[in-house]
Design an enzyme around this catalytic site. Structure first.
Site, PDB file in Angstrom:
ATOM      1  N   CYS A   1       0.817  -1.181  -0.113  1.00  0.00           N
ATOM      2  CA  CYS A   1      -0.052   0.041  -0.019  1.00  0.00           C
ATOM      3  C   CYS A   1       0.959   1.338   0.075  1.00  0.00           C
ATOM      4  O   CYS A   1       2.164   1.010   0.155  1.00  0.00           O
ATOM      5  CB  CYS A   1      -1.076   0.133   1.314  1.00  0.00           C
ATOM      6  SG  CYS A   1       0.086   0.102   2.865  1.00  0.00           S
TER       7      CYS A   1
ATOM      8  N   GLU B   1      -0.170  -0.475  15.028  1.00  0.00           N
ATOM      9  CA  GLU B   1      -0.873   0.794  14.824  1.00  0.00           C
ATOM     10  C   GLU B   1      -1.675   0.683  16.093  1.00  0.00           C
ATOM     11  O   GLU B   1      -2.079   2.036  16.464  1.00  0.00           O
ATOM     12  CB  GLU B   1      -1.718   0.386  13.682  1.00  0.00           C
ATOM     13  CG  GLU B   1      -2.632   1.568  13.258  1.00  0.00           C
ATOM     14  CD  GLU B   1      -3.530   1.254  12.083  1.00  0.00           C
ATOM     15  OE1 GLU B   1      -4.895   1.581  12.289  1.00  0.00           O
ATOM     16  OE2 GLU B   1      -3.085   0.541  11.103  1.00  0.00           O
TER      17      GLU B   1
ATOM     18  N   THR C   1      -6.750   0.652  10.881  1.00  0.00           N
ATOM     19  CA  THR C   1      -6.940   0.730   9.494  1.00  0.00           C
ATOM     20  C   THR C   1      -6.909  -0.487   8.615  1.00  0.00           C
ATOM     21  O   THR C   1      -7.339  -0.386   7.531  1.00  0.00           O
ATOM     22  CB  THR C   1      -5.902   1.879   8.611  1.00  0.00           C
ATOM     23  OG1 THR C   1      -4.525   1.380   9.030  1.00  0.00           O
ATOM     24  CG2 THR C   1      -6.056   3.141   9.702  1.00  0.00           C
TER      25      THR C   1
ATOM     26  N   SER D   1       1.510 -10.464   9.771  1.00  0.00           N
ATOM     27  CA  SER D   1       0.489  -9.289   9.060  1.00  0.00           C
ATOM     28  C   SER D   1      -0.855  -9.567   9.309  1.00  0.00           C
ATOM     29  O   SER D   1      -1.381 -10.545   8.891  1.00  0.00           O
ATOM     30  CB  SER D   1       0.714  -9.437   7.665  1.00  0.00           C
ATOM     31  OG  SER D   1      -0.320  -8.582   6.965  1.00  0.00           O
ATOM     32  N   SER D   2      -1.334  -8.520  10.211  1.00  0.00           N
ATOM     33  CA  SER D   2      -3.157  -8.471  10.512  1.00  0.00           C
ATOM     34  C   SER D   2      -3.731  -8.515   9.134  1.00  0.00           C
ATOM     35  O   SER D   2      -4.622  -9.171   8.810  1.00  0.00           O
ATOM     36  CB  SER D   2      -3.317  -7.605  11.417  1.00  0.00           C
ATOM     37  OG  SER D   2      -4.666  -7.466  11.680  1.00  0.00           O
ATOM     38  N   ASN D   3      -3.290  -7.753   8.018  1.00  0.00           N
ATOM     39  CA  ASN D   3      -3.993  -7.604   7.030  1.00  0.00           C
ATOM     40  C   ASN D   3      -3.745  -8.796   6.014  1.00  0.00           C
ATOM     41  O   ASN D   3      -4.876  -8.992   5.428  1.00  0.00           O
ATOM     42  CB  ASN D   3      -3.400  -6.265   6.422  1.00  0.00           C
ATOM     43  CG  ASN D   3      -3.584  -6.299   4.899  1.00  0.00           C
ATOM     44  OD1 ASN D   3      -2.859  -6.512   3.860  1.00  0.00           O
ATOM     45  ND2 ASN D   3      -4.813  -5.865   4.351  1.00  0.00           N
TER      46      ASN D   3
END
Length: 294
Positions: free
Chosen positions: A12, A130, A166, A229-231
């Site tokens: 991103c 975050e 986010t 990675s959470s995403n």
């Protein structure tokens, strides 16, 4: 067998920006400190380590003096900036603009809710970089929820303001939102005492419908991501839901050729923290398999 890399996958803006800042800075110095993993991908962390990026934690930060430290895209709590000021540390701030804006929103809501005895609730992963930065805007008074069981931490007789990390799943956020609304109703509270803010990055949330389509277009999906990675976990679940022949790998060494025995089409995709060069390595690894011996 056709192997295709998803053109919508990869870094991103925030992660790409942070890595570029790190690489630019390292052109002028042998070593650069970074507060926490610059990205939740061990392969990329290793690549940048070889260029001189040194990962430190917050305890180590307190011991540093008169040096430079990079703040990654995840953002940091106010305490980090105070420490830097006290220790004459020059911060190279690569915080994602989307995260910084959310930090300001959380801080403003926290200050506004004090007079109403309100609570700030953040839908996110406890301990995630975050989330630490977001909770820091409330003096760590924010309530972090990840699962339905975590909702027991909330006092539903008091006002609630909800935000999201986010990079969390949009579906997960709206599920938590509906559960909170139901709890408020059960507590006979006025619905106006609940303010929900969908603060998921659109660059992240837009990948869910894109991945849904991509996963359905291929016989096998290989999702490339760091295990931290959470995403990555959220996006992989989207792939798995729409294509049961989806596999999660960190690198090409974790590939198993049996996965591709009857596949005519393989799709490779990844998290917002997955570099394109790593997905290309995985694609090359798949192409090397001698499928006739499977």
């Amino acid at each position: 067998m056709n192997v295709t890399i998803d053109k919508n996958s990869g870094y991103c803006f925030g992660v790409e920006f942070a890595i570029q800042m790190a690489e630019d800075e390292m052109e002028n110095c042998e070593e650069l400190y970074c507060l926490g993993d610059i990205v939740h991908n061990s392969m990329e962390v290793k690549r940048l380590y070889e260029k001189g990026l040194r990962i430190i934690d917050r305890e180590q930060l307190k011991e540093l003096r008169d040096t430079k430290v990079l703040i990654r895209a995840h953002g940091e709590p106010p305490e980090t900036y105070r420490t830097a000021l006290e220790n004459n540390i020059e911060l190279i701030d690569a915080s994602c603009p989307v995260v910084l804006k959310l930090q300001n929103r959380v801080k403003h809501a926290f200050n506004a809710d004090k007079s109403k005895d309100g609570q700030i609730v953040i839908y996110g992963q406890v301990g995630h970089a975050e989330v630490i930065g977001l909770a820091g805007q409330t003096g760590d008074e924010a309530i972090i929820v990840t699962t339905e069981e975590d909702l027991d931490k909330i006092d539903f007789s008091r006002p609630v303001t909800l935000f999201s990390q986010t990079t969390k799943s949009t579906k997960g956020f709206y599920h938590i939102k509906s559960l909170i609304e139901e709890r408020i109703k059960q507590a006979n509270q006025d619905s106006t005492a609940f303010n929900a803010n969908d603060s998921i990055c659109r660059q992240v949330s837009n990948r869910e419908p894109q991945l849904t389509k991509f996963a359905a277009e291929h016989d096998v999906i290989v999702f490339v991501s760091g295990k931290k990675s959470s995403n990555g976990k959220a996006l992989y679940s989207v792939c798995k839901q729409h294509n049961p022949n989806s596999y999660f790998v960190e690198n090409e060494e974790e590939l198993e050729k049996e996965w591709f025995a009857n596949a005519a089409s393989v799709g490779i995709c990844g998290a917002t923290s997955t570099p394109m060069w790593l997905m290309q390595q995985v694609a090359d690894g798949i192409k090397k398999f001698d499928l006739e011996t499977v």
